[in-house]
Design a protein around this motif. Structure first.
Motif, PDB file in Angstrom:
ATOM      1  N   GLU A  61     -45.307  -5.808   1.170  1.00  0.00           N
ATOM      2  CA  GLU A  61     -43.823  -5.796   0.352  1.00  0.00           C
ATOM      3  C   GLU A  61     -43.258  -7.141   0.898  1.00  0.00           C
ATOM      4  O   GLU A  61     -42.818  -6.883   2.020  1.00  0.00           O
ATOM      5  CB  GLU A  61     -43.269  -4.509   0.350  1.00  0.00           C
ATOM      6  N   SER A  62     -43.027  -7.799  -0.250  1.00  0.00           N
ATOM      7  CA  SER A  62     -41.809  -9.420  -0.207  1.00  0.00           C
ATOM      8  C   SER A  62     -41.439  -9.361  -1.107  1.00  0.00           C
ATOM      9  O   SER A  62     -41.774  -9.265  -2.178  1.00  0.00           O
ATOM     10  CB  SER A  62     -42.493 -10.294   0.564  1.00  0.00           C
ATOM     11  N   GLU A  63     -40.560 -10.182  -1.375  1.00  0.00           N
ATOM     12  CA  GLU A  63     -39.562 -10.653  -2.217  1.00  0.00           C
ATOM     13  C   GLU A  63     -40.882 -11.891  -3.062  1.00  0.00           C
ATOM     14  O   GLU A  63     -40.658 -11.473  -4.524  1.00  0.00           O
ATOM     15  CB  GLU A  63     -38.766 -11.201  -2.476  1.00  0.00           C
ATOM     16  N   GLU A  64     -41.453 -12.626  -2.523  1.00  0.00           N
ATOM     17  CA  GLU A  64     -42.626 -13.633  -2.647  1.00  0.00           C
ATOM     18  C   GLU A  64     -43.642 -13.047  -3.180  1.00  0.00           C
ATOM     19  O   GLU A  64     -43.985 -13.628  -4.275  1.00  0.00           O
ATOM     20  CB  GLU A  64     -42.604 -14.810  -1.761  1.00  0.00           C
ATOM     21  N   ALA A  92     -52.380 -11.641  -9.579  1.00  0.00           N
ATOM     22  CA  ALA A  92     -51.444 -12.701 -10.266  1.00  0.00           C
ATOM     23  C   ALA A  92     -50.266 -12.610  -9.335  1.00  0.00           C
ATOM     24  O   ALA A  92     -49.677 -14.020  -9.627  1.00  0.00           O
ATOM     25  CB  ALA A  92     -51.002 -11.843 -11.810  1.00  0.00           C
ATOM     26  N   GLN A  93     -49.945 -12.280  -8.149  1.00  0.00           N
ATOM     27  CA  GLN A  93     -49.270 -12.202  -7.885  1.00  0.00           C
ATOM     28  C   GLN A  93     -49.566 -12.957  -6.912  1.00  0.00           C
ATOM     29  O   GLN A  93     -48.384 -14.571  -6.159  1.00  0.00           O
ATOM     30  CB  GLN A  93     -48.858 -10.321  -6.994  1.00  0.00           C
ATOM     31  N   ARG A  99     -48.242 -21.180  -7.583  1.00  0.00           N
ATOM     32  CA  ARG A  99     -47.920 -21.615  -8.138  1.00  0.00           C
ATOM     33  C   ARG A  99     -46.141 -22.286  -8.656  1.00  0.00           C
ATOM     34  O   ARG A  99     -45.579 -22.852  -8.101  1.00  0.00           O
ATOM     35  CB  ARG A  99     -47.908 -20.683  -9.719  1.00  0.00           C
ATOM     36  N   PHE A 100     -45.508 -21.380  -8.200  1.00  0.00           N
ATOM     37  CA  PHE A 100     -43.668 -21.278  -7.950  1.00  0.00           C
ATOM     38  C   PHE A 100     -43.199 -21.677  -6.207  1.00  0.00           C
ATOM     39  O   PHE A 100     -42.621 -22.089  -6.120  1.00  0.00           O
ATOM     40  CB  PHE A 100     -43.391 -19.727  -8.534  1.00  0.00           C
TER      41      PHE A 100
END
Length: 111
Positions: A61-64, A92-93, A99-100
């Motif tokens: 688990e992570s924010e990104e 998708a994750q 991408r971001f």
């Protein structure tokens, strides 16, 4: 994973990243720093040792990246490699991260 003369070779290119995640294997957990990431797996350095064996299920688990599940592929000297349990959500994750968040390192041209 392909092999060349009995040596395992990565099937996908990996990108070097600096993401901090929480890793859980069975009832053990540790904070870790992801050192490389690909569309099918990741490797990270654990802050504290855990007992992990190839084939065990792992949750990251992570924010990104959000929450991902996978399988331990290898564990050696505090470094752990996993292969994602691929689903459309996991893909998708990972794609969203590249991408971001991920900044591609561009070569410097010298004149």
């Amino acid at each position: 994973m392909a092999t060349v003369k009995d040596m395992p070779v990565r099937g996908n290119d990996r990108s070097r990243v600096r993401i901090f995640v929480n890793v859980q294997v069975m009832h053990q957990s540790s904070r870790a720093r992801v050192v490389d990431l690909s569309p099918t797996g990741m490797a990270f350095d654990l802050e504290k040792p855990i007992q992990a064996m190839p084939g065990q299920m792992v949750t990251i688990e992570s924010e990104e990246l959000g929450r991902l599940t996978g399988t331990v592929r290898w564990y050696s000297n505090g470094r752990l490699g996993i292969q994602y349990k691929l689903s459309t959500n996991a893909l998708a994750q990972i794609a969203s991260y590249f991408r971001f968040f991920h900044e591609e390192v561009k070569p410097v041209l010298r004149r």
